[in-house]
Every structure is written in C-alpha cells, then in structure tokens.
Write an enzyme that holds these catalytic residues in place. Structure first.
Site, PDB file in Angstrom:
ATOM      1  N   ARG A  18       0.875  -1.180   0.000  1.00 24.90           N
ATOM      2  CA  ARG A  18       0.000   0.000   0.000  1.00 24.90           C
ATOM      3  C   ARG A  18       0.908   1.225   0.000  1.00 24.90           C
ATOM      4  NH1 ARG A  18      -4.527   2.736  -1.319  1.00 24.90           N
ATOM      5  NH2 ARG A  18      -5.397   3.990   0.393  1.00 24.90           N
ATOM      6  N   GLU A  20       0.646   4.499   0.144  1.00 23.34           N
ATOM      7  CA  GLU A  20       0.528   5.575   1.127  1.00 23.34           C
ATOM      8  C   GLU A  20       1.120   5.181   2.477  1.00 23.34           C
ATOM      9  OE1 GLU A  20      -3.510   6.749   1.394  1.00 23.34           O
ATOM     10  OE2 GLU A  20      -3.722   7.169  -0.770  1.00 23.34           O
ATOM     11  N   ASP A  21       1.143   3.875   2.785  1.00 23.73           N
ATOM     12  CA  ASP A  21       1.638   3.413   4.088  1.00 23.73           C
ATOM     13  C   ASP A  21       3.151   3.207   4.106  1.00 23.73           C
ATOM     14  OD1 ASP A  21      -0.978   3.397   4.868  1.00 23.73           O
ATOM     15  OD2 ASP A  21      -1.214   1.211   4.828  1.00 23.73           O
ATOM     16  N   THR A  22       3.706   2.621   3.031  1.00 22.81           N
ATOM     17  CA  THR A  22       5.103   2.138   3.145  1.00 22.81           C
ATOM     18  C   THR A  22       6.025   2.531   1.999  1.00 22.81           C
ATOM     19  OG1 THR A  22       4.592   0.062   1.999  1.00 22.81           O
ATOM     20  CG2 THR A  22       4.284   0.088   4.392  1.00 22.81           C
ATOM     21  N   ARG A  23       5.498   3.307   1.009  1.00 20.91           N
ATOM     22  CA  ARG A  23       6.356   3.623  -0.128  1.00 20.91           C
ATOM     23  C   ARG A  23       7.632   4.333   0.298  1.00 20.91           C
ATOM     24  NH1 ARG A  23       2.971   5.922  -3.193  1.00 20.91           N
ATOM     25  NH2 ARG A  23       2.750   4.336  -4.829  1.00 20.91           N
ATOM     26  N   GLU A  84      -4.388  -7.635  -6.375  1.00 19.23           N
ATOM     27  CA  GLU A  84      -3.010  -8.154  -6.488  1.00 19.23           C
ATOM     28  C   GLU A  84      -2.855  -9.410  -5.630  1.00 19.23           C
ATOM     29  OE1 GLU A  84      -0.157  -4.224  -7.272  1.00 19.23           O
ATOM     30  OE2 GLU A  84      -0.137  -5.273  -5.331  1.00 19.23           O
TER      31      GLU A  84
END
Length: 979
Positions: A18, A20-23, A84
């Site tokens: 995700r 927004e959380d972990t990029r 996915e």
C-alpha cells in the site's frame, strides 16, 4: 510444478504494498536492499491507480518467482492491493510461486480475521465500493490464506533495518535453495556431493585467522565447478561474497587486475560506486564476514594485487583459491590444499551420457563405445562433456571413427584447455614434460632424473614444477605417472612440429618410426626414438641412418612381447653419431660391439638384452660417467669385456642386471664398487660360477657368502633360475633396505632363520624351489610370499601357524605396532600363496564362491579396536586354461555403503599377479587400515557390507576361479585378541 518452472522467470521478486503506508519507508528500504543483492525486483511506482489491476501488472506477478506482500494498516482499504493479493495466490496455486508475507505494524490475526484497525480499513472499502458478496468473500479468503503463511512480523523485530535484512536474507536463501536449483540438474555436475561436503566441512573449521583453502588439479578436472557449487551453497551465510572467475584470463587484459579489484570490492561491500581507496575499503571489510573465491589463479602476484593481505579480513571470513599451480597455494599460506580427483567410472559414464544421449546411461548398443570413451577421458569432466556434446545425435559409425581418431589426435577443445599449463613452463620444463609424455610414463624416477640431468634440464626444480602444476605425479612406487590426456597433449604438441615424422623432435608411434627408419628420412630434429619392435615387421636399417640424427639423446628399441625377436637388422653402422646419446636400450642389438663413438662420458643408461654382443667397446677412452645402470644381458658376453685397467671403477652403480646371460661364467674383478647397488639380477645366469671379489670368493655359485650383507642399499636380489644355488648367508636379516628376494627355480634347501628379522622384506618368491626343506616361521612380516610348487612338508609350519588364531593375532599385533612406530604405511598389507584347499577354521566369516557378506553396526569405522582385515581364498585353475597365459590378476575388494544411499562402493584392499598352478592353492593375507582409510570411511559414514575376490581374465567355468573365501577382523594389539 518443479522449481525448474520458476528459475526462468523474468523477475526474482514482486512486491505488493500500500503506497501511502510504506512507499517512503519500509518498502523503499526493502527494494534498495534487494537491488544491492542483484535480486531482480518488480515494484509498481505508479501513484495513481485505477479500479482494476492492469494486464501488465498481472503479467509481472506471473513472471515473478517470489511475491512479497507487505501488509500494512491501510492495505485492505485498496481494491488494487486486494486484487493483487488474489492474483498472487492464484500464481501460488498454478505456478508454485513462493509467497512471503510481511506484517508491517499490524497483527497477523487482524489480517486473517479482518479485525482491529486493519479490519476497519476493509470495512470502509466495503462501504465505499458496495461490491457484490462473492467479490468480498474472495478477498476475505485471500486475506485469511495469506495471513496464515509463514512470514515476518515487524512487532517482533523492532529495528526496521534488521527487519529488512532478515527479509532479504530469507528471500536470497529461498532463491538459492528452491528457485535456482543445483547446477548438476542440467548436465553440469555429477558425483560431486561428497567433494562439496568435504570442502564445506573444511571451511567450517574454527580458526583464529582467516581460513584459506586451495583447490588444486589439472585443467578440466572440475575445480571451478566445485568452487561454484560450494559458493552457491554457503554464500548466503556471509555478509559479503564474491566469486572472481577466470583471474588468469582477466588479469592479462589491459587494466584487468584493477577491474577485478573493483568488482571484488563492489560485490563484497554491495556498493557499485565504491571508491578505489584500498585502505578505506579494506577497513570496511575488516568488520564483515566475507566469502571470496579466486578462480584460476596462476601466480602469487595476482592475489597480492587483488587483496593485498589476509590481515584485513575477520577470522570468520573464508577464502577459496582454485589453481593448477600448487606453489601459488604454498606462497599464499593456505591452510589446506584439496587435490581434485578424476570422477569414478559410474559417475563418469553418467556425465558423458547426459551430454551424448541426454540420459543417465548409454543407449543400447553403445555401451562398448561409451566404455572406450571412459578409458580415453579417464574421469576428466571437461573431456567427458566435450566428447559427449561432439557425439550427440551422431551415427554409431561416426562414434567408432571419432574414437579411433582420438587415439592419435587430441580433440581441439580439450587441447586448448590442457595446453594452458604447458604454455606456462620454461624451455627446460617443456622438454622434461615432452620427454615424459613420449618416453617415460610409468618409469622409475631415479634413472629418469639421471637422464634429465645429463640432458641439462635441471630436473630437481623442473620435475618439482611439473608436479606442482599437476602435469605429472610420483606414485607410491616412486614411478612417474601422467594422466592419459596430458600424455596425449604432449604427444600432440610434438605432432604439430611437422607433418613429416622425420622433422619431429620425438618419435614413439611404431608406424611413424617404421617410416623414418625404413626410408631413412631422419633429420637433425630428432632427439628421441622409442620403438616397440613387436609391433612392426622387419626393419633393414641403413648404415648411415643415425648419422642423420646428431642430436639423438634417447634411443630405445624394446619388445613388449615375452618371446620378442630382434627386427632391426643391420650389418654395420657407418660412423654413427651417437655422441649425444645418454640412454641406449636396444633389444637384440645385432652387432658384436657397441658403436665406437658412443660416449661413455655422457651415457647414463645402457641396456642391450638378448643381444649378440661380445665386447662392450673396441676402444675405451672415457668411462667416468658410465656409472648409473648397466644391463648387459648378453648371450655371448663371456670374457671379452674391456680390460679393467682401462675402465675406472663404476663407483655409483645402482642396478646390475645380467638377466639371461646364459653363457656368462664370471665377471671381472675390481670393476664394480657396489656401495650404492640397489638391484642385483642374476636370473638365468646358469653357468655363473663366481661374482666380483667384493661379493664372495666362492669357487662355484652354490651359495652367497656373508659379504652380500654389506650391501646396505640392496633392494632387489633376483637369483631366479640360478639352478646351482643351494644356500643363502645366515646374516640375510641384516639388510636394511626394502628388499624383494627372488629364489624361484633355485636349489635352495633352507631359508635362514634371520629372515624373520628382516622387517622390510617386501616379497619372497620361491616358486618351483622343489628342494626346499625348511622355512622359518612366521612368514607374515613379508609383504608377500609366493610358494607354489614348493614341497608341502617344508611349508607345514606356515600352514599350522595360519590355522592357529592365537598366533595370528600375536603376529599381526606386532606387525601393526612396528608399522606405526616406523611410520611405514607402504607395507601395511601382505599376501602369501600356499598349497591348500581349505579356509582356516578360525575365519569368522566364510562362504563358498568369491563373494562374502557380513553385517556390521553403523559405527563400525568409529570403533578404534578394528585395525584391519585378514582375508583368504582358495584359487583353482584347470589345465584347459593354460592358454590364458601364465599370469592372472587376483584382487580383494571391500564393498561399503554410505548412510546417504543404498549403493555399494568398492575399495580395493589388495591386488597382485598370480601364477597359473595345477592344484588348489590358499591365498592368504591381511590389510591394515591406515589413517587415510579411517578418515575416508568416517567422512562418508561408510558401513562394510561385503568382500569380493576377483580373477582377471575371468574364468567362467565352475571348476576354476575362487572356490571358497573367508575374512576375519583384527583388533588393536592392546587387547591381543581378534573379533
């Protein structure tokens, strides 16, 4: 689906996350770490996504071997992520894709059950999209399945960098173990498991310093393949690793060493932009556990340039160096040098078949041709692969033609690899190599060294260099050995000197020599000729044949046939230019005297067996260097030897061989100072009445006096066929060198009691000594005794001793102790042949026939009490088999199996030639295990299963061969008891 379906994927890893959380945190760190390990990783960097995953993204998932799912708090709020996930699990099912979940700041149970904050995200997606119930259930099932897989939980690993390292290391291990399976699955490696395990165990040795190990052997023997297999297997256990291939080739390119050093540092430090500041970089390495393989190193300076000093590295680091040159490893101070051996036959045939017929065994009808390839390749993997590929899908007639051609011409691809070692030699070393390849394979070292010295080749250093480069070896019998492919290399190098044999430096093939001698086409290029005259028809030599060969150093006309005849006919030699000849062996030499200009000053070996020679020289000038070996087995050499006053003492005589001199009645006095004599052969000298004064002053050769015992260096005393010989000196046991005593066909009546003192008695031959009346006991301190056709009553004491277990235990216990005190492991076996038809009763394991099985515990070779095996067999022949020849090969093989497989593996304990005899005979002997045996058995977890006795040529009828056999185990001398 097998892992072979995964190792051809476009991507190693697909990362689902995700954004927004972990990029910008964990996922970016994970991606960077994977890239540093050269793991091909797909990551979707698109910030804006649609409702459905794209076809290209679905293809990327399918094209990946491993999928990593980063579950974060907002993962379930993305329809894209959930789709996915569903696709990933479909690939897991359909393509056996590996799936690794990472729970980043979420609990696996919340993911599994869609509870907590993770469940809240999923509920919001459900409310927002209002999708159908089936779709929601598919997502729920996927979350439950994925969260149930083994993975990584960030709450258990507080430090994010540590979490990243653990995930990457786990991925790397899964890739190595499950995706990129061992290379032998595609015809690469066969029969290397035990070698890999042994080297791996050596690398695991605890060391206070960096442990460096060398893998040494000839070109094409598999050094690189083994090193690569080990590297692939253990590199994941190190913080940094690097396999530097082809150091030899790369270092020869401009700036090659600098490029290799850059690659080394980049791989170890995982930094493609590493700065070329060696001190700083090695300071960084000093804090790391690293594994380095330097492949195909040819000189010490290469290692110095690449790594400088091992002091930079931590003690837990490991270095592997593959090389053809042993001296490189010595200079570098490696802890252990592992010598690569050729493949065993069953592994060799499997490797060849994989390339030739794409299966593990030869096709029907090709077994004999494949066996010929095995004999040619001699277990060298390179040759097996090259020939297998060359013969693939070719007709049987082509196989036959190609194999015949290989007997004369080395395959170019094999030649190219092997010649690298030859090209690194200097001119003197090249000459030694070519002489060995053409003339001296299997010859004893000492006379060959004398010849090379006389040729100006500096053999002390030259032979050492050839040994270090695996081009030759010296076996346990002090004979020069050379791999058959290397011998073919040397001969091919000589063949390429000229199309015309007369313009080559060395001639060994009978057809080439026949052409040169018959048509008198020799030139000044020829330095050596070695002809087996039994393979050619009669040759009429021209009187000036050798005048055309002024550089001739080596001339050998010999016969491999027992009843050979002289086929080189010549009436006289026209001033032959033998001035440079150092080695002259001419079977059946046709003239009355040796060439007048044969320089004794340079001659180091003279052999003229079964010749018509009556005198050595018509004129004698210089004899000071004719002091190594004289073999004058001449039918007519009686008293026409040169006047002793013209010939200084041959004070360094090593071998005196007068075999077959049937007319020889005496030898001139004062010629021989026998201080260095190691072999005396008087077999067949039936009229010899006296020996030189230094030996005895007997009027007739009916005995040898005690002066014989002064020959402290004597190693061979061959009196075979001396029919008048009746006695031996009582002090025979005072001889100190290993001795072979041949008394066959003599009139010896008794053997001196002192023979039991002769610890180093290697072999005693008494065949057809029909007047023998007594024999000392026990005979077991001799390595071998052959007493067929001896009177049985003279051997009763031996037979009685053999039948008494108490005495046998004592004798072998003493033998065991003496061998180990003297450190002489070359005499840890013995064999005697006696008349008899029964196995001694004390043998614990007995069987009818040639095969005997036994059951032993798994820790058999860990039991220090077991020190050896006593064996016995009753061997019989029939009159109808005399045509097979007088000699047979008799062997005893121990068959063991390892705990890793159920196949039996052979270990040959004993092999000997045996003579044809009319009656049944008992073959009786022992084999004492040495440390090398124990280490090998322990290492492979071997368990003894059986012992088999073999006779070759095989005797197929029931009346011949091994009728009965038996074995018995020996304890240490401490207990003085046998099992």
């Amino acid at each position: 689906m097998a892992s072979s379906s995964r190792n051809n994927k476009k991507y190693d890893v697909f990362v689902s996350f995700r954004g927004e959380d972990t990029r910008d945190n964990f996922t970016s760190h994970l991606y960077s770490a994977l890239c540093r390990q050269n793991i091909q990783t797909f990551i979707d960097d698109q910030l804006n996504r649609g409702d459905e995953i794209s076809e290209s993204l679905a293809n990327a998932i399918e094209a990946s071997a491993i999928s990593v799912i980063v579950f974060s708090e907002g993962y379930a709020s993305s329809r894209w992520c959930l789709d996915e996930l569903v696709k990933i699990l479909e690939c897991k099912k359909d393509y056996v894709q590996i799936v690794i979940p990472v729970f980043y700041r979420v609990d696996p149970s919340d993911v599994r059950n869609q509870t907590g904050s993770f469940g809240d995200s999923f509920s919001k997606l459900e409310e927002r999209l209002k999708v159908n119930t089936d779709k929601l259930q598919t997502w729920r099932n996927a979350l439950k399945e994925a969260a149930s897989l083994s993975g990584f939980h960030s709450l258990n690993i507080r430090c994010e960098s540590e979490l990243t390292n653990e995930v990457v290391n786990h991925i790397l291990k899964r890739l190595l173990d499950e995706v990129f399976e061992p290379r032998d699955n595609k015809n690469q490696l066969v029969g290397v498991e035990s070698t890999v395990e042994e080297i791996e165990s050596l690398l695991g040795v605890e060391s206070k310093d960096v442990y460096a190990l060398g893998i040494w052997g000839i070109g094409g023997i598999g050094k690189t393949a083994i090193a690569r297999a080990i590297f692939d297997k253990i590199s994941g256990d190190f913080e940094g690793s690097c396999f530097l291939e082809n150091v030899r080739d790369e270092s020869q390119r401009p700036g090659g060493l600098a490029c290799l050093r850059q690659k080394l540092l980049s791989n170890l430090l995982k930094d493609k932009n590493v700065m070329p500041y060696i001190d700083l970089n090695f300071r960084r390495l000093s804090r790391m556990k690293v594994l380095i393989v330097f492949d195909d190193v040819t000189c010490f300076s290469q290692l110095e340039s690449l790594i400088g000093s091992l002091d930079w590295l931590t003690p837990v680091s490991r270095i592997i160096i593959t090389t053809r040159n042993k001296q490189v490893l010595r200079n570098w101070g490696v802890r252990k040098i592992y010598e690569m051996k050729a493949l065993e036959y069953h592994h060799a045939i499997e490797l060849f078949s994989r390339h030739a017929v794409k299966q593990n065994h030869p096709d029907g009808g090709y077994e004999e041709l494949s066996s010929k390839v095995m004999k040619y390749a001699q277990g060298v993997p390179l040759a097996l692969k090259v020939l297998g590929c060359f013969l693939h899908k070719r007709e049987k007639e082509v196989w036959e033609s190609a194999i015949d051609k290989l007997q004369r011409i080395l395959h170019p691809s094999i030649l190219e690899v092997l010649k690298i070692s030859y090209d690194s030699l200097d001119d003197k070393e090249k000459n030694i190599f070519l002489d060995v390849a053409c003339f001296f394979q299997g010859e004893h070292v000492d006379p060959v060294m004398k010849f090379f010295n006389a040729s100006g080749f500096y053999p002390e250093i030259g032979m050492s260099v050839l040994v270090d480069k695996s081009l030759i070896a010296i076996d346990s019998y002090i004979k020069i050995t050379m791999h058959d492919l290397l011998q073919e290399l040397g001969r091919e190098i000589v063949r390429q000197e000229s199309i015309d044999p007369g313009n080559r430096s060395r001639l060994w093939h009978h057809e080439d020599i026949y052409e040169v001698l018959t048509y008198n086409t020799g030139t000044e290029k020829i330095e050596g000729i070695c002809l087996d005259i039994s393979k050619v028809k009669e040759i009429r030599l021209n009187s000036n044949t050798f005048t055309k060969m002024p550089k001739l150093r080596f001339l050998k006309f010999y016969s491999s046939s027992v009843n050979g005849e002289n086929k080189c006919k010549i009436s006289y030699l026209q001033d032959p230019r033998f001035a440079e000849v150092k080695y002259l062996h001419w079977y059946g030499y046709p003239l009355k005297s040796l060439p007048s200009n044969l320089s004794a000053e340079k001659l180091v070996l003279l052999e003229v067996p079964d010749s018509d020679i009556e005198r050595l020289w018509d004129c004698v000038k210089h004899y000071s260097k004719l002091n190594q070996i004289i073999h004058a087995a001449c039918n007519k050499l009686i008293a026409k030897t040169p006047n002793p006053t013209l010939m200084p003492s041959l004070n360094k005589l090593v071998i005196l061989n007068l075999r077959g001199s049937k007319s020889l009645k005496s030898l001139p006095a004062r010629i021989f100072n026998l201080e260095f004599l190691i072999k005396l052969d008087l077999s067949g000298c039936s009229k010899l009445k006296r020996l030189p004064e230094i030996l005895s002053d007997c009027k007739r050769l009916k005995c040898l006096t005690s002066s014989l015992c002064k020959l402290k260096s004597l190693g061979v005393l061959d009196l075979h066929g001396c029919s008048n010989l009746q006695r031996l000196p009582e002090c025979l046991g005072q001889l100190s060198s290993p001795i072979l005593l041949n008394l066959a066909k003599t009139n010896i009546e008794r053997i001196p009691e002192s023979i039991i003192q002769l610890f180093v008695l290697r072999y005693l031959l008494l065949n057809y000594s029909e007047r023998l009346q007594s024999f000392p006991k026990p005979p077991f301190l001799a390595r071998g005794l052959d007493a067929d056709h001896c009177p049985l009553q003279s051997l009763l004491g031996i037979v009685e001793d053999a039948l008494r277990i108490q005495h046998m235990g004592h004798v072998l216990a003493v033998r065991w102790k003496e061998i180990r005190e003297k450190g002489d492991f070359s005499t840890d076996k013995a064999h005697i042949v006696l008349p008899g038809s029964e196995i001694p009763k004390w043998f614990k394991f007995q069987s009818v026939g040639s095969f005997i099985t036994w059951e032993m515990p798994p820790d058999f070779f860990y039991n220090s009490r077991v020190q050896g095996i006593v064996f016995s067999a009753i061997l019989a022949f029939s009159d109808r088999h005399v045509d097979y020849g007088r000699w047979f090969s008799f062997s005893c093989e121990l068959k063991v199996k390892t705990t890793k497989d159920c196949d039996l593996h052979d270990t040959r304990l004993f092999q000997s030639r045996v003579n044809y005899v009319e009656s049944d005979h008992l073959h009786f002997g022992y084999y004492l295990f040495c440390e090398e045996d124990f280490n090998g058995f322990w290492k492979c977890n071997c368990i003894p299963e059986a012992v088999q006795f073999n006779v070759f040529p095989p005797l197929e009828c029931q009346c011949c061969g091994v009728k009965k056999c038996g074995i018995h185990l020996l304890d240490t001398p401490d207990s003085m008891n046998s099992m």
